[in-house]
Design a protein around this motif. Structure first.
Motif, short mmCIF file in Angstrom:
data_model
loop_
_atom_site.label_atom_id
_atom_site.label_comp_id
_atom_site.label_asym_id
_atom_site.label_seq_id
_atom_site.Cartn_x
_atom_site.Cartn_y
_atom_site.Cartn_z
N PHE A 193 -8.57 -1.82 -5.27
CA PHE A 193 -7.10 -1.68 -5.23
C PHE A 193 -6.39 -3.15 -5.02
CE2 PHE A 193 -8.58 2.83 -3.78
CZ PHE A 193 -7.80 3.67 -4.40
N PHE A 194 -5.17 -3.32 -4.26
CA PHE A 194 -4.39 -4.72 -4.84
C PHE A 194 -4.83 -5.00 -3.21
CE2 PHE A 194 -2.03 -3.25 -8.35
CZ PHE A 194 -2.24 -4.29 -9.55
N LYS A 195 -4.83 -6.06 -2.97
CA LYS A 195 -4.99 -6.80 -1.99
C LYS A 195 -3.80 -7.14 -1.51
CE LYS A 195 -8.36 -10.08 0.03
NZ LYS A 195 -9.44 -11.71 -0.49
N VAL A 239 -9.67 6.62 -6.20
CA VAL A 239 -9.43 5.50 -6.48
C VAL A 239 -8.53 5.00 -7.41
CG1 VAL A 239 -11.68 5.86 -7.46
CG2 VAL A 239 -9.66 5.88 -8.86
N PRO A 240 -7.93 3.49 -7.53
CA PRO A 240 -7.16 2.76 -8.46
C PRO A 240 -6.59 2.88 -8.93
CG PRO A 240 -8.82 1.29 -7.46
CD PRO A 240 -8.82 2.97 -7.45
N VAL A 284 4.92 -3.82 -6.34
CA VAL A 284 3.83 -3.19 -7.54
C VAL A 284 3.72 -1.47 -6.89
CG1 VAL A 284 1.75 -2.84 -8.45
CG2 VAL A 284 2.86 -4.94 -8.55
N ALA A 285 3.96 -0.44 -7.52
CA ALA A 285 3.87 1.20 -6.83
C ALA A 285 2.82 2.05 -8.12
CB ALA A 285 5.18 1.63 -6.63
N THR A 286 1.70 1.08 -8.72
CA THR A 286 1.14 2.22 -9.10
C THR A 286 0.37 2.73 -9.03
OG1 THR A 286 -0.14 -0.05 -9.20
CG2 THR A 286 1.08 -0.01 -11.22
N GLY A 287 0.06 3.01 -7.55
CA GLY A 287 -0.72 4.58 -7.24
C GLY A 287 -2.26 5.15 -7.34
N PHE A 288 -2.92 6.20 -7.03
CA PHE A 288 -3.85 5.99 -7.54
C PHE A 288 -4.31 7.36 -8.44
CE2 PHE A 288 -2.66 7.79 -3.61
CZ PHE A 288 -2.88 9.47 -3.77
N ARG A 289 -5.29 7.54 -8.71
CA ARG A 289 -6.11 8.96 -9.73
C ARG A 289 -7.15 9.35 -8.71
NH1 ARG A 289 -9.87 7.21 -13.47
NH2 ARG A 289 -10.38 4.76 -13.24
N GLY A 318 2.67 2.13 -1.49
CA GLY A 318 2.14 3.73 -1.78
C GLY A 318 0.44 3.11 -1.85
N GLY A 319 0.06 4.24 -3.62
CA GLY A 319 -1.22 4.27 -3.35
C GLY A 319 -1.83 2.65 -4.12
N ALA A 320 -1.05 2.23 -4.69
CA ALA A 320 -1.77 1.07 -5.30
C ALA A 320 -2.42 0.19 -3.87
CB ALA A 320 -0.78 -0.37 -5.39
N THR A 321 -2.02 0.04 -2.70
CA THR A 321 -2.49 -0.15 -1.71
C THR A 321 -4.29 -0.03 -0.95
OG1 THR A 321 -1.82 0.10 -0.02
CG2 THR A 321 -1.30 -2.25 -1.16
N PHE A 322 -4.23 1.63 -1.37
CA PHE A 322 -5.37 2.99 -0.47
C PHE A 322 -4.51 3.72 -0.89
CE2 PHE A 322 -7.74 3.86 2.51
CZ PHE A 322 -9.36 3.79 1.54
N PRO A 323 -5.62 4.75 -0.93
CA PRO A 323 -5.05 6.30 -1.08
C PRO A 323 -4.37 6.38 0.25
CG PRO A 323 -7.12 6.65 -1.76
CD PRO A 323 -6.77 4.75 -1.32
#
Lengths: 806, 172
Positions: free
Chosen positions: A532-534, A511-512, A343-348, A554-559
């Motif tokens: 964010f993902f744990k 944010v996620p 999962v590499a969905t990042g942040f916005r 990546g940002g999926a867990t935190f910026p």
């Protein structure tokens, strides 16, 4: 089954222990225990001659159960078990105990008491060994392919790693183009080079040096063997188990054939539909058929179906020289079979319009850092000129506002960690290009924690960028001049300022990504309170999830900034490779097993299992029974502790094995103090006991330790059984409730203890005879103190009334 | 006492006193961003009042400076700061908690003390002057009716308000 023949092997650790424990007495005692056919004594049994002695006994058929008393059992057990397996005996018929750290050393001042405790410990090990059953090793196949969700720099980097190492990779990106936030960010700190630059794939034959890096568009990314890129696509369903996932992807139509488009630009020139270009901060318009920027990947136009007139217009179809435009394309569902998912969905950026007093929606000259980045980009809508969007005149005075919706308990309490650097980077880039620009940064605290990050702060000060320690309360607009006014207190000057500005740049919280929640549900993953993902363990396993085969990066867990994202991406890739590379998962059967006859279809266990290993399946007669997946089961036993009908058991910690152990431990006292049973989890609890012994901390010998996989396995009746077996008090020793190695076990045990204490009152037993203690490995002192406290408490309470009845 | 007897640490415990009072619970969360100060209509017109500074002084244990000064009495209770505070510090309520302590310790500006006397004596916040009495008929307003001053005094005596006020009057 063959007759049980136990061999007991007593190590005195180079005579260290025989100074305290009476080994002759122990040997005589053990010899008389029924089922014991062989007793060995040596200075060590986990290697060399001692271990060979055990192996020979097995090979000669003398013994079929092995009990070893050895120091450092957590190390020595590995060797012993392996040797036993090689000798031809099932390795799950071995019991190793520690007479040093659990007996001799903590009770060195009372040697005769220690010897009596050692007898009880040996008896318990023998009784358990007699009831152990051989277990099989199971193999599950793993497909050598992976799905990477998210085509930003994290996902791309992971995908390249996996593809380069020969795995089949499917990279799914929700939008029509790869690159994610990076392509919009223009430049990255701390290198100030292009954000869309990535590491070259090793499969590129023209890559001659390992330092090679290339723009996404010229990286040959799509030509990497084994790489399947699916843009405009979304994961809609995931089924299956680790190693064998069936993933359903919905691919939206692009309306342009990727294999035919030659990106000649004729279509965009003729397209009559103009809309504000969101990608470029609405500072310019784009057509219904478009590309974000010229150097995108894939280099193929896309039609925005929400605005295109399709067959009512079709001018693009007429001009396209290669017949690449296909207005009749439809959404398609694609099914993929993969072994692993990353999962590499990042942040916005946080939606700044939520903070009404900043008027992000009302004033065009209030913009966010990501929007400003588009103006800094030479490819961007203004060609690198910084303007006031309201009248497109150059912005001469710019105010940055930090922490917009971050470090704010009303929105996002956390620090997004990268926004200070982004603002510093933007401020210095603008100041370099336009030195006359007046730039102020309003901050609460400037955070530049990475390598070379402080340089930006220093450079910014050297350049004359002003820093105002204060968080603005409001942004307003002077109705006469149309300029913005920022109300802020300079806390260092103790002055309330009204800063006027052409442009106000907000640094919003990160944010996620939008569909994070939905995806988490599809994958069965948990999100943290921040959304964010744990990760499985922030310290040790930052890219892993509690599900084998599913990884995060990546940002999926935190910026994260770009360097950290790269690290994370490579880490996730190596974790996935480790999982995929052998093509199989080998697991033993120390898992839970259900007695279907007893299962009451109550749905408690599927809900409680932290690993989703239990499902309810229909049987023939409109009745459901719980089924446990040996692949997903981690062997904690939380389901055992939960089942109200005792229908579940762990194959390697069955209640009858535990009861036999309990009775044995309580069968000999040898001290004048009340017997205490300390039930310890195999993780922090039992290891804390080790560490108290290692440090020679003293506690009374009436305290006897019994190991269970996780305290979550314990049931109410087991505490009562302990009292019946002769315990005057019971200690439950587990991990900290938020640090349980099996997530929920410690908490479940605590609840069980509370419940039992209520029942104990009913039965006339003082509830303080039972207590839960939580500790981590290094808290040996806490264990020793707890053992002492419990003993003193029980001495005060006096003996437990004899429990009658059943 | 949480922090021992040393004078410096005793002073520090003043923030604990505030955080344990109604309205003061959130004070320790303040990170001095100054949003309150820039939100404050009073701070805009006078440097004598700055909510951020009051919080900082309180957290630093500068009890005497906070309690004996007039700053805490300048808050107009518009609650702008409280609405905008990113740490949800209840700033206006902290100031009320500080005022309560100040009054207990005998610090109360005269104007507030006069209000208190007016309430105690006439059950009115504003003293009725000769001017008011003569002006009312000319505006067609009825004469002022007697207030339920006795009932109010009973309440004020039950809460100890009258004693506080007495103490204050003796001091001046």
């Amino acid at each position: 089954m063959d007759q049980v023949k136990v061999g007991v092997f007593l190590s005195d650790c180079g005579k260290q222990l025989s100074e305290i424990l009476d080994f002759n007495a122990l040997t005589d005692y053990v010899k008389k225990v029924s089922g014991v056919v062989l007793v060995g004594r040596s200075s060590e049994f986990w290697r060399g001659k001692g271990l060979q002695f055990i192996v020979d006994a097995i090979k000669d058929g003398k013994i079929n159960r092995v009990v070893v008393a050895e120091s450092l059992p957590k190390l020595s057990e590995v060797n012993i078990v392996q040797a036993v397996e090689n000798a031809g005996l099932n390795p799950y018929l071995v019991e190793v105990i520690d007479l040093k750290d659990h007996c001799a050393w903590p009770h060195r001042k009372t040697p005769s008491e220690a010897t009596e405790k050692a007898k009880a410990m040996l008896l318990a090990a023998i009784e358990r060994a007699k009831l152990l059953e051989p277990l099989e090793k199971l193999e599950f196949s793993v497909l050598k392919s992976a799905l990477v969700i998210g085509g930003g720099i994290a996902g791309m980097q992971t995908a390249v790693d996996l593809a380069d190492l020969g795995f089949e990779v499917h990279l799914v990106e929700k939008t029509p183009f790869l690159g994610g936030l990076a392509t919009r960010a223009s430049r990255f700190f701390p290198t100030d080079d292009c954000a869309i630059c990535i590491e070259s794939p090793v499969s590129d034959v023209k890559t001659i040096t390992h330092t090679s890096r290339k723009c996404i568009y010229r990286s040959g990314f799509s030509e990497i063997p084994n790489m399947n890129i699916l843009t405009n696509s979304k994961v809609v369903a995931v089924e299956g188990v680790p190693g064998n996932y069936k993933v359903t992807i919905e691919k939206k139509p692009r309306y342009v054939n990727e294999l035919k488009c030659v990106r000649c630009d004729l279509c965009t020139a003729i397209c009559p539909v103009k809309v504000p270009d969101e990608y470029n901060a609405k500072l310019k318009t784009r057509k219904a058929i478009y590309m974000n920027i010229p150097n995108v990947h894939p280099p193929v136009y896309v039609i925005d179906e929400s605005v295109c007139k399709f067959h009512d217009c079709a001018k693009c179809v007429e001009v396209c020289p290669t017949d690449a435009i296909e207005l009749d394309q439809k959404s398609e569902q694609i099914t993929l079979n993969v072994g692993s998912i990353i999962v590499a969905t990042g942040f916005r950026e946080f939606d700044s319009s939520i903070i009404k007093e900043y008027h992000y929606d009302d004033y065009p000259d209030v913009m966010t850092n990501l929007e400003l980045a588009r103006m800094i980009d030479g490819f961007g809508p203004t060609g690198g000129v910084i303007i006031r969007p309201s009248d497109r005149k150059p912005a001469e005075k710019i105010v940055f506002v930090q922490c917009v919706g971050s470090r704010d308990r009303r929105y996002n309490p956390y620090c997004s960690s990268i926004c200070c650097m982004i603002s510093l980077k933007h401020a210095t880039l603008i100041k370099s290009a336009y030195p006359d620009t007046d730039i102020s940064i309003c901050y609460i605290d400037i955070r530049t924690t990475g390598r070379e990050h402080e340089d930006y702060y220093e450079r910014a000060r050297e350049m004359g960028i002003k820093f105002i320690k204060g968080r603005p309360t409001e942004i307003s607009r002077d109705t006469e001049t149309d300029r913005l006014i920022v109300d802020v207190e300079d806390a260092l000057l103790r002055k309330i300022l009204e800063l006027d500005a052409d442009l106000v740049v907000l640094a919003p919280a990160m944010v996620p990504a939008e569909d994070t929640k939905e995806l988490a549900e599809i994958l069965g993953l948990e999100l943290g309170e921040d959304g964010f993902f744990k990760e499985y363990n922030a310290k040790l396993r930052p890219t892993e999830t509690k599900l084998r085969g599913i990884y995060l990066c990546g940002g999926a867990t935190f910026p994260k900034d770009a360097p950290t994202t790269s690290l994370h991406a490579h880490s996730a890739a190596i974790k996935a490779v480790k999982f995929l590379t052998t093509g199989k998962i080998v697991k033993d059967q120390r898992t839970a097993v259900i007695n279907e006859e007893y299962c009451g279809d109550c749905e408690f266990c599927p809900v409680t299992c932290p690993y989703g290993a239990i499902s309810l399946e229909p049987t023939t007669e409109e009745h459901f029974v719980a089924k446990i997946s040996d692949l997903l089961c981690e062997g904690c036993g939380v389901c055992v502790g939960t089942c109200p009908l005792n229908a579940i058991e762990l194959r390697h910690s069955r209640p009858k094995q535990m009861l036999a152990q309990m009775k044995a431990l309580m069968s000999i006292n040898g001290t004048s103090k009340p017997l205490v049973l300390a039930i310890c989890c195999s993780e922090c609890g039992h290891t804390a006991v080790d560490s108290s012994g290692m440090a020679m901390m003293q506690y009374p010998a009436n305290v006897r330790v019994m190991k269970v996989p996780c305290t979550g396995i314990l049931q109410v009746h087991q505490f009562l059984e302990a009292f019946k077996a002769g315990a005057q008090g019971v200690m439950v020793v587990g991990c900290k409730s938020d640090g349980c190695h099996y997530e929920v076990g410690s908490q479940k045990a605590e609840n069980k203890v509370e419940l039992t204490r209520i029942l104990m009152k009913e039965y006339g037993i003082e509830p303080e005879r039972l207590e839960m203690f939580n500790m981590v490995f290094i808290e040996g002192d806490k264990f020793a103190a707890a053992a002492q406290t419990m003993t003193e408490r029980l001495e005060k309470l006096g003996p437990l009334p004899t429990m009658g009845g059943s | 006492m949480k922090h021992g007897k040393d004078e410096k640490t005793t002073n520090l415990a003043f923030s604990d006193v505030i955080s344990s009072r109604l309205g003061g619970e959130t004070i320790n969360l303040c990170y001095q961003c100054g949003t309150c100060a820039s939100s404050c209509p009073v701070a805009k017109i006078t440097p004598r009042f700055n909510p951020r500074e009051i919080i900082k002084l309180t957290l630093s244990g500068e009890k005497d400076e906070v309690i004996s000064g007039d700053a805490i009495w300048l808050c107009c209770s518009c609650y702008n700061c409280q609405e905008r505070c990113p740490q949800k510090v209840e700033i206006a309520d902290v100031i009320y908690a500080l005022r309560n302590i100040a009054v207990k310790e005998g610090y109360i500006p005269n104007i507030f003390s006069e209000f208190a006397s007016a309430i105690l004596n006439d059950a009115r916040v504003v003293k009725v002057s000769k001017f008011v009495e003569t002006k009312r008929p000319t505006l067609g307003l009825p004469p002022l009716q007697p207030t339920g001053v006795n009932a109010l005094r009973k309440i004020l005596s039950a809460t100890g308000f009258d004693k506080l006020q007495q103490k204050k009057e003796e001091a001046t």
